[in-house]
Write a protein that holds these residues in place. Structure first.
Motif: not given
Length: 182
Positions: A82-91
């Motif tokens: 998700g482009e709006l996901n928190p960076h930490g979640r995407n990592l």
């Protein structure tokens, strides 16, 4: 399989509208051109990205949809972020899935995810002609893996096969909603 029908629709309806995004229509021909450019890039990479799952930072734009279709027509899978996901979640998702390559349409993501191989889909647009290819493959292959937060709050990957997608599309066809070529 639904991809067979999609491929035939792209060929049969080339001048008809495939998407309406942000007040703009995109034809099947345009979709096919962009998807084939993405395929050409993947094939030319001598299968580095071709043999792995690719993450896509999903935006509501034609290049994101083209990337999904281009990847699927090669019989490969992707991980949506998700482009709006928190960076930490995407990592966490990227590391859990063992991803090294990310497709995006936002050039800022090259800085945000600089430890990964970030490909800006806008930069893949080439002038060389490309033909959208579609390879037959086992319907049980992985189409994508979606990560949910689960009960612990830690993202967990849920694999979705092409067979799962096919069942979903068939169930949708039996609903009262009618989608036609127009």
């Amino acid at each position: 399989m639904f991809l067979d029908n999609l491929y035939k629709s792209v060929e049969r309806n080339s001048n008809k509208n495939a998407f309406f995004i942000k007040e703009k229509f995109y034809t099947y021909s345009f979709l096919s051109e962009k998807a084939s450019q993405i395929q050409t890039y993947l094939i030319k990479r001598e299968s580095k990205e071709l043999n792995e799952k690719i993450a896509i930072i999903c935006s509501d734009d034609i290049l994101t949809y083209s990337a999904i279709i281009g990847i699927w027509f090669l019989g490969k899978s992707y991980i949506p972020l998700g482009e709006l996901n928190p960076h930490g979640r995407n990592l966490t998702i990227l590391r859990e899935a063992g991803i090294s390559t990310i497709f995006t349409t936002d050039p800022l993501n090259k800085q945000i995810y600089k430890e990964f191989n970030v490909i800006d889909l806008n930069e893949l647009l080439s002038t060389e002609p490309a033909l959208l290819e579609y390879f037959s493959f086992d319907i049980k292959k992985l189409a994508y893996t979606i990560f949910t937060s689960g009960s612990t709050g830690t993202p967990k990957g849920v694999p979705i096969s092409f067979e799962n997608l096919n069942s979903f599309i068939n169930a949708f066809k039996n609903s009262p909603v009618i989608i036609g070529p127009d």
